[in-house]
Design a protein around this motif. Structure first.
Motif, PDB file in Angstrom:
ATOM      1  N   GLU A   8     -38.983  20.421 103.001  1.00 25.07           N
ATOM      2  CA  GLU A   8     -40.319  21.161 103.289  1.00 25.07           C
ATOM      3  C   GLU A   8     -41.666  20.295 103.274  1.00 25.07           C
ATOM      4  O   GLU A   8     -42.380  20.069 103.983  1.00 25.07           O
ATOM      5  N   GLN A   9     -41.485  19.353 102.118  1.00 31.87           N
ATOM      6  CA  GLN A   9     -42.839  18.498 101.794  1.00 31.87           C
ATOM      7  C   GLN A   9     -42.566  17.301 102.996  1.00 31.87           C
ATOM      8  O   GLN A   9     -43.656  16.861 103.179  1.00 31.87           O
ATOM      9  N   GLN A  11     -41.471  17.624 105.882  1.00 30.77           N
ATOM     10  CA  GLN A  11     -41.863  18.070 107.187  1.00 30.77           C
ATOM     11  C   GLN A  11     -43.451  18.157 107.275  1.00 30.77           C
ATOM     12  O   GLN A  11     -44.032  18.038 108.152  1.00 30.77           O
ATOM     13  N   LEU A  12     -44.167  18.742 106.084  1.00 34.93           N
ATOM     14  CA  LEU A  12     -45.600  18.943 106.153  1.00 34.93           C
ATOM     15  C   LEU A  12     -46.067  17.582 106.184  1.00 34.93           C
ATOM     16  O   LEU A  12     -47.243  17.304 107.132  1.00 34.93           O
ATOM     17  N   ARG A  13     -45.627  16.371 105.561  1.00 38.97           N
ATOM     18  CA  ARG A  13     -46.244  15.202 105.683  1.00 38.97           C
ATOM     19  C   ARG A  13     -46.060  14.644 107.190  1.00 38.97           C
ATOM     20  O   ARG A  13     -47.059  14.186 107.604  1.00 38.97           O
ATOM     21  N   VAL A  16     -48.803  16.371 109.277  1.00 39.71           N
ATOM     22  CA  VAL A  16     -50.068  15.838 109.128  1.00 39.71           C
ATOM     23  C   VAL A  16     -50.100  14.319 109.875  1.00 39.71           C
ATOM     24  O   VAL A  16     -51.258  14.212 110.207  1.00 39.71           O
ATOM     25  N   LEU A  51     -54.854  23.360 106.507  1.00 36.19           N
ATOM     26  CA  LEU A  51     -55.011  22.431 105.335  1.00 36.19           C
ATOM     27  C   LEU A  51     -55.980  23.000 104.286  1.00 36.19           C
ATOM     28  O   LEU A  51     -55.890  22.666 103.067  1.00 36.19           O
ATOM     29  N   LEU A  54     -54.457  25.146 101.767  1.00 34.74           N
ATOM     30  CA  LEU A  54     -53.117  24.776 101.533  1.00 34.74           C
ATOM     31  C   LEU A  54     -52.614  25.018 100.176  1.00 34.74           C
ATOM     32  O   LEU A  54     -51.493  25.421  99.675  1.00 34.74           O
ATOM     33  N   MET A  63     -51.772  29.067 102.073  1.00 30.85           N
ATOM     34  CA  MET A  63     -50.264  28.609 101.994  1.00 30.85           C
ATOM     35  C   MET A  63     -49.515  28.736 100.785  1.00 30.85           C
ATOM     36  O   MET A  63     -48.421  28.665 100.856  1.00 30.85           O
ATOM     37  N   LEU A  65     -49.194  26.610  98.106  1.00 27.32           N
ATOM     38  CA  LEU A  65     -48.409  25.345  97.888  1.00 27.32           C
ATOM     39  C   LEU A  65     -49.420  24.885  96.869  1.00 27.32           C
ATOM     40  O   LEU A  65     -50.258  25.052  96.326  1.00 27.32           O
ATOM     41  N   GLU A  69     -47.530  18.948  97.180  1.00 26.58           N
ATOM     42  CA  GLU A  69     -47.798  19.102  98.573  1.00 26.58           C
ATOM     43  C   GLU A  69     -49.108  18.609  98.940  1.00 26.58           C
ATOM     44  O   GLU A  69     -49.406  17.862  99.931  1.00 26.58           O
ATOM     45  N   VAL A  73     -49.770  15.352 101.647  1.00 27.13           N
ATOM     46  CA  VAL A  73     -51.284  15.539 102.573  1.00 27.13           C
ATOM     47  C   VAL A  73     -52.283  14.480 102.363  1.00 27.13           C
ATOM     48  O   VAL A  73     -52.432  13.767 103.483  1.00 27.13           O
TER      49      VAL A  73
END
Length: 371
Positions: A8-9, A11-13, A16, A51, A54, A63, A65, A69, A73
């Motif tokens: 998940e981290q 995918q977030l990176r 962004v 964001l 976040l 979100m 997080l 996380e 970002v």
């Protein structure tokens, strides 16, 4: 200890990074800097990505997080040299969760999640990186409220904020206050900063304020440490981009008919840049992981991280400019902007010498050496 990011981290990176590559190229950044250093359209795009919210709990529209996380970002956005002060949205969210009442959180956190910009206004003249040296005063207004009197400097995008978090002394105690944009007694003077971002001076002349917490020292200590952690992640992203640009230049620039990257002396300098980058990356991880430690350990850890980050930022930036030669100081080329951004980050939340003093002050009599 496992330092691998979760799926998940990652995918977030990646999400962004994709936005930064498509939506925030160097040409757009240069145009924003020339126009004053803040773009409302960019802020809306960041809001569409979720964001600003976040770290806001899901119950308040965010979100939900955590600091890892946020680190991911900000490292990705650091590589894009983002001008807009997203870190301050995350700082506001976390300090409200730690110190504000439940009613205040219910009133303010949804606004942060919806994209309203709230920034910390703590810098004062002659403070010399000491956040606890505060001359702004909070006085009773005779109606059960308080009004603030003082001046705060270099407030990030302060003239575009919907509200400010302002430290002020009340009855001899440092407290943290919420001040709304448009309140009477508030004046703003915006100006561009040397890295292209935007700052402002906030003048408070009897501005009405709402108390966030009377534990202002604890709140400000947390804000400084959390800010350093976010700054460290951003700096790693900037240095990653700086090193990549330098390697690319050395591989393409030719002298005596061969790429200058084939010269051993220059290759050694690039290897030293890489070493400094990885030292900074490890300390950025260390800073984020130490945010949950007890305050004395946390403060010492974050000061150590800022010292290493400051040394790394200075070395990587200076070497990159020198290895690029004359083109490294031109406005048309990205590496000079990277150097300016690294210089600005080194001065934010206390410079290297300030934090070196913080580290020294927190040493034991044995300086960590046992018999």
């Amino acid at each position: 200890m496992d330092f691998d990011f979760s799926d998940e981290q990652l995918q977030l990176r990646d999400a962004v990074q994709r936005w930064a590559e498509r939506g925030y190229p160097f040409e757009r950044r240069r145009a924003i800097a020339a126009a004053g250093g803040f773009d409302a359209g960019v802020w809306r795009e960041l809001t569409d990505l979720g964001l600003p919210g976040l770290t806001v709990p899901e119950v308040h529209g965010g979100m939900g997080l955590g600091p890892v996380e946020a680190m991911v970002v900000h490292e990705a956005l650091g590589a894009a040299l983002l001008l807009e002060p997203l870190a301050h949205a995350h700082l506001a969210s976390t300090v409200l969760q730690r110190h504000a009442s439940a009613a205040a959180q219910a009133a303010w956190l949804p606004r942060l999640a919806a994209g309203e910009l709230v920034v910390l206004a703590h810098v004062e003249a002659q403070a010399r990186h000491r956040w606890d040296r505060c001359h702004t005063e909070a006085r009773h207004d005779g109606q059960g409220g308080a009004r603030l009197y003082g001046v705060k400097h270099v407030v990030p995008a302060g003239d575009h904020a919907a509200a400010w978090l302002v430290p002020a002394v009340h009855e001899g105690t440092l407290a943290l206050w919420w001040v709304e944009r448009g309140a009477p007694g508030v004046r703003m003077q915006g100006y561009p900063l040397q890295d292209g971002s935007r700052g402002a001076d906030l003048v408070l002349d009897g501005a009405p304020a709402t108390l966030v917490t009377r534990a202002g020292e604890a709140a400000l200590a947390w804000l400084m440490d959390a800010g350093i952690a976010l700054l460290a992640a951003e700096a790693v992203g900037v240095m990653d981009r700086t090193l990549a640009l330098t390697v690319q230049y050395l591989q393409t620039r030719k002298q005596f008919g061969v790429p200058i990257g084939s010269f051993q002396a220059l290759r050694h300098r690039v290897a030293d840049m890489k070493m400094q980058l990885e030292l900074a990356r490890s300390m950025a991880y260390y800073a984020t992981l130490k945010l949950g430690a007890p305050e004395p350990q946390r403060r010492q850890a974050l000061a150590r991280a800022k010292v290493q980050l400051g040394q790394s930022m200075r070395y990587v930036g200076q070497q990159a400019v020198q290895l690029h030669g004359g083109i490294g100081v031109t406005d048309e080329y990205l590496v000079g902007h990277c150097f300016k951004r690294l210089t600005q980050l080194e001065l934010t939340f206390g410079d290297t010498l300030h934090h070196l003093g913080e580290v020294a002050a927190r040493m034991t009599d044995a300086a960590g050496v046992t018999a």
